[in-house]
Design a protein around this motif. Structure first.
Motif, mmCIF file in Angstrom:
data_model
loop_
_atom_site.group_PDB
_atom_site.id
_atom_site.type_symbol
_atom_site.label_atom_id
_atom_site.label_comp_id
_atom_site.label_asym_id
_atom_site.label_seq_id
_atom_site.Cartn_x
_atom_site.Cartn_y
_atom_site.Cartn_z
ATOM 1 N N ILE A 51 15.424 34.670 -4.767
ATOM 2 C CA ILE A 51 15.993 33.397 -5.211
ATOM 3 C C ILE A 51 17.518 33.483 -5.239
ATOM 4 O O ILE A 51 18.222 32.585 -4.771
ATOM 5 N N ALA A 52 18.022 34.610 -5.760
ATOM 6 C CA ALA A 52 19.474 34.809 -5.797
ATOM 7 C C ALA A 52 20.043 34.828 -4.383
ATOM 8 O O ALA A 52 21.088 34.223 -4.103
ATOM 9 N N LEU A 53 19.358 35.498 -3.463
ATOM 10 C CA LEU A 53 19.823 35.551 -2.073
ATOM 11 C C LEU A 53 19.824 34.151 -1.454
ATOM 12 O O LEU A 53 20.786 33.754 -0.782
ATOM 13 N N PHE A 54 18.751 33.402 -1.700
ATOM 14 C CA PHE A 54 18.669 32.053 -1.128
ATOM 15 C C PHE A 54 19.858 31.207 -1.576
ATOM 16 O O PHE A 54 20.493 30.515 -0.774
ATOM 17 N N GLN A 55 20.176 31.289 -2.856
ATOM 18 C CA GLN A 55 21.290 30.474 -3.362
ATOM 19 C C GLN A 55 22.645 30.991 -2.871
ATOM 20 O O GLN A 55 23.561 30.199 -2.640
ATOM 21 N N ALA A 289 18.254 42.259 6.463
ATOM 22 C CA ALA A 289 19.584 42.880 6.368
ATOM 23 C C ALA A 289 20.348 42.333 5.161
ATOM 24 O O ALA A 289 20.915 43.100 4.363
ATOM 25 N N ASP A 290 20.351 41.010 4.988
ATOM 26 C CA ASP A 290 21.059 40.400 3.853
ATOM 27 C C ASP A 290 20.442 40.835 2.527
ATOM 28 O O ASP A 290 21.143 41.120 1.551
ATOM 29 N N PHE A 291 19.111 40.861 2.503
ATOM 30 C CA PHE A 291 18.404 41.232 1.269
ATOM 31 C C PHE A 291 18.721 42.680 0.892
ATOM 32 O O PHE A 291 19.024 42.980 -0.262
ATOM 33 N N ALA A 294 22.209 43.197 -0.444
ATOM 34 C CA ALA A 294 22.402 42.700 -1.808
ATOM 35 C C ALA A 294 21.650 43.531 -2.840
ATOM 36 O O ALA A 294 22.040 43.571 -4.011
ATOM 37 N N ASN A 295 20.578 44.195 -2.441
ATOM 38 C CA ASN A 295 19.679 44.804 -3.433
ATOM 39 C C ASN A 295 19.399 46.287 -3.293
ATOM 40 O O ASN A 295 18.814 46.892 -4.181
ATOM 41 N N LYS A 296 19.701 46.880 -2.183
ATOM 42 C CA LYS A 296 19.378 48.296 -1.969
ATOM 43 C C LYS A 296 17.881 48.580 -2.007
ATOM 44 O O LYS A 296 17.465 49.709 -2.223
#
Ligand code: VNL
Length: 387
Positions: A51-55, A289-291, A294-296
């Motif tokens: 959800i954080a990534l989507f926003q 890749a984006d996820f 952001a999160n490892k």
């Protein structure tokens, strides 16, 4: 002096009030119920991150409104989910409820969605009957019948005739057991035994001994996300792989959240599911890749359910210009969009997700374990709805 001070204070507080109501009108809230603690905490962690990534990728505006996400931890306890959902509807006036890490949590909240006419987006739970519990429910995860039928097709065509099934003893486990066994029997296979473990704190030792004694070609497994690694460890420790018993199941058992830590016992395990982090599409490569940046950690199928759930709500808010209720629900029905898993449709009749189901095998690539997709059934509707 006193009077002037008083007036100034009054003016200041009026300004604050005005700003407050302008903000209220310009903001829509989404109430997300997730197990952030307890046995299913990995599901909460995955969906919250998605959800954080989507926003971060799409901004915090939809339909001309600011979108505020409120995440509440239900710890995987249905009474908490229901109480928190009630508060989110009554106090926060949320335009949608979302999340729902386990079937009982979604079922407990369904009456609140119905009574308050609040659209409820199920991002994780996967028992077929959930969408029938309220006309306000839509789903962006999957259903166990959808996933399990694929294995009932694949196994008997690949030398697996005699199986034992093992499922978690609640809604999605019942669905997985029924739809897998019906389909494999239809295809000439045989189910020697149907075993079940409790949802909470399962002990796999006794059932694995039964599997060993039954000597099937394969063991078919459904366990909820988060239990796969522990199960896989015991399967290996008890030497079932060495005894020549193959492991098959729905993709919950080779969950991308844990897969890389499962070790060689997971190699060669074949599963059917709607999402693999190794799905080969430009959109998925960017998503993963984006996820990971952001999160490892790697996104799993829960993350995709959360990310697509946000997409569904944003698209619908854009259509209704921020309005909620029945208009928002109507704008969710029939949506078609590309997901990291491939193209998906929200069936206008059933409010259920229609999606591709892939057959995958765990392989090592560049030192990491992946569910590598090698076959696909296109646009699978929930078989649980076809009566
Ligand atoms: C459910 C289904 C939960 C599949 C899962 O993981 C899962 C459910 C927490 O409907 O309760 O992988």
């Amino acid at each position: 002096m006193n009077r002037r001070h008083h007036l100034l204070t009054l003016a200041a507080s009026t300004l604050v009030l005005a700003a407050g109501s302008a903000q209220a009108q310009d903001t829509v809230k989404i109430g997300v119920l997730l197990p952030m603690t307890g046995q299913s905490a990995s599901t909460g962690k995955q969906i919250a991150a998605a959800i954080a990534l989507f926003q971060a990728q799409n901004g915090k505006k939809a339909g001309g409104k600011n979108v505020e996400v409120i995440i509440k931890d239900d710890a995987g306890v249905a009474d908490n989910t229901r109480r928190l959902a009630q508060e989110l509807v009554v106090n926060d006036k949320v335009v949608a409820l979302a999340g729902f890490g386990l079937t009982p949590l979604a079922l407990a909240t369904a009456p609140i969605a119905t009574q308050s006419k609040t659209p409820m987006v199920v991002m994780a739970a996967a028992t077929s009957s959930i969408t029938e519990a309220s006309p306000f429910i839509t789903r962006t995860s999957f259903t166990l019948p959808q996933a399990a039928v694929g294995m009932g097709e694949w196994a008997p065509k690949n030398g697996i005739k005699k199986v034992v099934s093992l499922v978690a003893d609640y809604g999605p486990g019942n669905d997985a057991e029924k739809y897998f066994t019906d389909r494999i029997q239809l295809n000439g296979g045989q189910v020697l035994e149907k075993l079940r473990t409790p949802l909470r704190s399962p002990d796999f030792a006794p059932v694995l001994q039964k599997v060993r004694d039954a000597k099937p070609d394969a063991l078919f497994v459904f366990l909820p996300s988060g239990q796969g690694a522990q199960f896989m460890k015991q399967f290996g420790e008890r030497g079932l792989d060495k005894a020549g018993i193959r492991l098959i199941g729905t993709g919950d058992i080779t969950d991308d959240d844990q897969l890389n830590d499962m070790g060689d016992v997971a190699l060669g395990v074949v599963t059917t599911h709607h999402y693999s982090a190794s799905h080969n599409s430009p959109m998925n490569k960017k998503f993963v890749a984006d996820f990971q940046a952001a999160n490892k950690f790697r996104p799993n199928f829960m993350a995709v359910g959360g990310w697509d759930g946000m997409r569904l709500i944003y698209n619908a808010l854009n259509t209704t210009k921020g309005a909620g209720g029945e208009a928002l629900l109507a704008a969710m029905k029939g949506q078609i969009f590309e997901s990291p898993r491939g193209q998906v449709l929200i069936d206008g009749q059933t409010r259920e997700i229609v999606q591709d189901i892939h057959t995958r095998k765990v392989e090592k690539k560049d030192g990491q374990l992946w569910n590598v997709e090698f076959d696909v059934q296109k646009a699978v509707k929930d078989p649980g709805k076809v009566k």
